[in-house]
Enzyme design. Structure first.
Site, PDB file in Angstrom:
ATOM      1  CE  LYS A 137      38.766  46.502  32.614  1.00  0.00           C
ATOM      2  NZ  LYS A 137      37.608  45.971  33.354  1.00  0.00           N
ATOM      3  CG  ASP A 166      38.788  42.982  35.727  1.00  0.00           C
ATOM      4  OD1 ASP A 166      38.151  41.905  35.801  1.00  0.00           O
ATOM      5  OD2 ASP A 166      38.242  44.101  35.818  1.00  0.00           O
ATOM      6  CE  LYS A 241      33.300  48.314  37.991  1.00  0.00           C
ATOM      7  NZ  LYS A 241      34.396  47.473  38.478  1.00  0.00           N
TER       8      LYS A 241
END
Ligand code: MG
Length: 331
Positions: A137, A166, A241
């Site tokens: 992240k 990300d 997702k």
């Protein structure tokens, strides 16, 4: 077919609050749906929205479920508005037959690495545990600090492993440019959602201007959005997702028909929705890329977390159908 419909709410604190570019996420809230058909077959589905990600809110999903009668049929399923993709996912899950798939397939799982300096500690642990793909992240701290860490992170990676970044849409175009220039000579699998999800010009422009592969995530929350990007000629990866995207069978049909470069990823759902997604991934060859389900024990409760997923996942993680136990644990 007529179904008896009921639903319950759950609220689970996260063992470690998740830092994202959008702030700190402390607890997971959602709904468990129960459908019983006329033959007595019972199925469960999970509604796990992430409103800041672009789904319906939990309150909207709960209001829609509260409006559904205790007996529903085909017309009620069809009447769910397209925007309520999390509810659609759950209704489809609860209606679907859920046999335990018999397959020898094993799929790699990407380990999630936290933002900031703790990435180095966690990365060492995940390398030790045998993971081959890692997702870090970024877009949380200052660009210079994080770029400084990037080479430390890469230095810890064994050969033949891959790193995903990300940014959760947290970079400006200028910041994204600095990152993508830096990534150009480095072994980065892809950079996920570098800039805001609605900034089509920047996303398409960056994808064209830099050699590193880009991935869309927040831009393609619902399957309909992925179709739109496909029509625009998006050249990169689609991180989907499934718990947020809509009915799983529609996702599977789209992937089979159009062969997108796909990553299936966790929405920090419970074992209920996860089991349905992994069953699909293990039985249909939708993607070669590591699954984005290496989130660890997010709830610190085996009932809700389900089996621990290691670096490779196989059908053994599907041997228990968790719906009934979760339902009974809720008041
Ligand atoms: Mg993402």
């Amino acid at each position: 077919m007529l179904y008896r419909f009921s639903h319950k709410a759950y609220r689970l604190p996260l063992v470690s609050p998740l830092r994202t570019a959008q702030g700190l996420w402390r607890e997971r809230e959602g709904l468990i749906l129960r459908l019983e058909d006329e033959t007595g077959r019972v199925g469960f589905g999970e509604v796990a929205p992430i409103a800041w990600f672009g789904t319906e809110t939990l309150a909207e999903a709960a209001a829609l479920c509260a409006q559904l009668k205790s007996e529903i049929d085909e017309r009620d399923f069809e009447a769910v508005p397209a925007r309520y993709a999390c509810v659609s996912f759950a209704l489809a899950q609860a209606r679907a037959a859920q046999p335990v798939p018999m397959t020898a397939t094993r799929l790699p799982v990407a380990a999630l690495l936290p933002a900031g300096r703790s990435v180095l500690t966690v990365l060492r642990e995940k390398v030790e545990a045998g993971y081959l793909t890692f997702k870090w992240k970024v877009g949380v701290g200052a660009v210079d600090d994080e770029l400084g860490l990037l080479d430390d992170v890469l230095a810890l990676l064994p050969p033949h492993t891959r790193l995903r970044l990300d940014a959760n849409g947290g970079w400006s175009r200028r910041e994204a440019t600095r990152w993508l220039e830096r990534c150009a000579e480095r072994p980065i699998e892809f950079v996920e959602q570098p800039v805001a999800p609605g900034d089509r010009d920047a996303l398409l422009g960056l994808a064209q201007d830099y050699p590193v592969t880009l991935a869309l995530d927040e831009s393609v929350v619902r399957l309909a959005q992925a179709r739109e990007w496909q029509a625009l000629g998006w050249p990169g990866v689609y991180v989907i997702k499934p718990a947020l995207a809509g009915p799983l069978d529609e996702l599977a049909a789209w992937a089979a028909a159009t062969k997108p470069d796909l990553v299936l990823s966790s929405a920090i759902e419970t074992v209920l929705a996860r089991t349905a997604v992994l069953a699909l991934a293990l039985t249909q060859p939708l993607t070669q890329r590591a699954l984005g389900f290496g989130v660890g024990n997010v709830f610190g409760d085996r009932l809700w977390d389900g089996p621990v997923l290691g670096p490779l996942v196989d059908a053994s993680c599907l041997s228990v159908q968790p719906g009934e136990a979760l339902w009974n644990a809720l008041s």
